[in-house]
Design a protein around this motif. Structure first.
Motif, PDB file in Angstrom:
ATOM      1  N   TYR A  29      14.322   3.828  60.093  1.00  0.00           N
ATOM      2  CA  TYR A  29      14.422   4.338  61.457  1.00  0.00           C
ATOM      3  C   TYR A  29      13.043   4.377  62.108  1.00  0.00           C
ATOM      4  CZ  TYR A  29      19.088   5.951  60.066  1.00  0.00           C
ATOM      5  OH  TYR A  29      20.382   6.016  59.617  1.00  0.00           O
ATOM      6  N   TYR A  42      29.507   6.009  64.262  1.00  0.00           N
ATOM      7  CA  TYR A  42      28.448   5.153  64.826  1.00  0.00           C
ATOM      8  C   TYR A  42      27.902   4.218  63.761  1.00  0.00           C
ATOM      9  CZ  TYR A  42      23.974   3.914  67.009  1.00  0.00           C
ATOM     10  OH  TYR A  42      22.899   3.230  67.533  1.00  0.00           O
ATOM     11  N   LYS A  71      18.680   1.622  63.940  1.00  0.00           N
ATOM     12  CA  LYS A  71      18.742   2.547  65.068  1.00  0.00           C
ATOM     13  C   LYS A  71      19.587   3.742  64.678  1.00  0.00           C
ATOM     14  CE  LYS A  71      19.850   2.834  69.984  1.00  0.00           C
ATOM     15  NZ  LYS A  71      20.389   2.114  71.176  1.00  0.00           N
ATOM     16  N   SER A  72      19.042   4.915  64.863  1.00  0.00           N
ATOM     17  CA  SER A  72      19.794   6.122  64.510  1.00  0.00           C
ATOM     18  C   SER A  72      20.793   6.462  65.606  1.00  0.00           C
ATOM     19  CB  SER A  72      18.836   7.305  64.301  1.00  0.00           C
ATOM     20  OG  SER A  72      18.120   7.583  65.495  1.00  0.00           O
ATOM     21  N   ALA A  73      21.862   7.115  65.205  1.00  0.00           N
ATOM     22  CA  ALA A  73      22.856   7.563  66.175  1.00  0.00           C
ATOM     23  C   ALA A  73      22.258   8.635  67.070  1.00  0.00           C
ATOM     24  CB  ALA A  73      24.079   8.119  65.441  1.00  0.00           C
ATOM     25  N   PRO A  74      22.705   8.727  68.313  1.00  0.00           N
ATOM     26  CA  PRO A  74      22.255   9.840  69.162  1.00  0.00           C
ATOM     27  C   PRO A  74      22.537  11.161  68.454  1.00  0.00           C
ATOM     28  CG  PRO A  74      23.509   8.241  70.442  1.00  0.00           C
ATOM     29  CD  PRO A  74      23.658   7.843  69.006  1.00  0.00           C
ATOM     30  N   ARG A  75      21.632  12.107  68.559  1.00  0.00           N
ATOM     31  CA  ARG A  75      21.770  13.345  67.796  1.00  0.00           C
ATOM     32  C   ARG A  75      23.016  14.124  68.185  1.00  0.00           C
ATOM     33  NH1 ARG A  75      21.099  11.770  64.133  1.00  0.00           N
ATOM     34  NH2 ARG A  75      21.059  13.772  63.070  1.00  0.00           N
ATOM     35  N   TRP A  76      23.510  13.951  69.414  1.00  0.00           N
ATOM     36  CA  TRP A  76      24.734  14.675  69.791  1.00  0.00           C
ATOM     37  C   TRP A  76      25.914  14.212  68.946  1.00  0.00           C
ATOM     38  CZ3 TRP A  76      29.106  12.208  71.319  1.00  0.00           C
ATOM     39  CH2 TRP A  76      28.981  10.894  71.836  1.00  0.00           C
ATOM     40  N   GLU A 112      28.617  10.905  63.743  1.00  0.00           N
ATOM     41  CA  GLU A 112      27.545   9.986  63.338  1.00  0.00           C
ATOM     42  C   GLU A 112      28.067   8.925  62.372  1.00  0.00           C
ATOM     43  OE1 GLU A 112      22.932  10.073  61.692  1.00  0.00           O
ATOM     44  OE2 GLU A 112      24.010  11.943  62.074  1.00  0.00           O
TER      45      GLU A 112
END
Length: 284
Positions: free
Chosen positions: A224, A245, A230-235, A242
């Motif tokens: 990352y 995603y 690419k990391s998932a959006p934190r929400w 997650e």
């Protein structure tokens, strides 16, 4: 900047200093989840214990549990050995937090804790305190690129990397070379990101040969940081999506993990839910 030091521990002192966090843990903080121990800690509490361990020169292992690890620990002795050594076990799964609440345990959303949840806080502390951070794992080009990017933002941290493509068998020349490099660098923090369960197996095998440092199993953390993944959006992590995603972006590798493995835990989950329901009826 003055750097904190980590005092080497001799074998006769190791038992006395290995697990101070366990002695300080609040009674309600450690709970049993699908047969395994986890700690209900916020990301900032994890960093508090990391800073204390560095300041006191303690060798400390911080692990995490998710559905994949809970599946693997049922059959792999190396995973059991790893978690038996862990001083702190984070909950790395929002669905597991939901299951904790179904059991009547005090799990909350803020108890979800993993590298992506505390990375910014961690690196700001490492920068201010001049920590030496070593990462082992990833492809040969990943570590240097991650270190370059991190150094631009956090120049006070000293970062060293080694890729994860080495012979990790005990007694191999590669393994001896890696351990010698770790001892020479004497990190305050050691990140091991070679994928589960390889990273856990390696840590369990070499733990006694490591210098005093805080050891994390971190999976793709430096992928990352290098921009390889690419990391998932934190929400999405906060609402328990997650995994979806990640599955969408890497279905071939992750389908079995997310869509098949969890079913192996269904009998254990049913037993725990039944026991929790019975306790509630008795209490009423």
């Amino acid at each position: 900047m003055a750097q904190p030091t980590l005092t080497q521990t001799t074998p006769d002192r190791r038992a006395a200093v290995r697990r101070p966090y366990r002695r300080q843990r609040r009674p309600e903080e450690r709970v049993r989840l699908l047969g395994e121990a986890v700690d209900l800690v916020r990301p900032e509490e994890v960093l508090h214990h990391v800073q204390a361990a560095v300041a006191e020169g303690r060798k400390t292992l911080i692990a995490n549990h998710n559905l994949h690890s809970l599946h693997l620990i049922q059959t792999q002795a190396e995973m059991r050995a790893f978690y038996d050594r862990a001083d702190l076990v984070q909950v790395d799964s929002t669905p597991l937090i939901w299951f904790l609440r179904a059991l009547g345990l005090p799990g909350r959303g803020f108890h979800r804790s993993t590298y992506l949840d505390w990375r910014d806080h961690f690196w700001s502390v490492a920068d201010r305190r001049g920590w030496r951070v070593m990462s082992i794992g990833g492809a040969p080009a990943v570590g240097p690129e991650a270190a370059r990017r991190l150094a631009e933002r956090y120049p006070g941290a000293e970062i060293r990397t080694r890729h994860g493509f080495f012979d990790a068998r005990p007694g191999s020349a590669d393994n001896a070379d890696i351990l010698a490099d770790i001892r020479a660098f004497s990190p305050h923090i050691l990140f091991v990101g070679m994928g589960m369960p390889r990273q856990e197996s390696w840590i369990a095998t070499v733990f006694d040969d490591l210098p005093a440092c805080v050891v994390f199993s971190v999976g793709a953390a430096f992928d990352y940081e290098a921009g390889v993944q690419k990391s998932a959006p934190r929400w999405m992590g906060r609402v328990g999506l997650e995994w979806a995603y990640r599955l969408l972006h890497d279905p071939r590798r992750l389908f079995h993990r997310y869509c098949v493995e969890p079913w192996s835990l269904a009998p254990l989950a049913l037993r725990e839910l039944t026991a929790a329901f019975a306790r509630r009826r008795q209490a009423d």
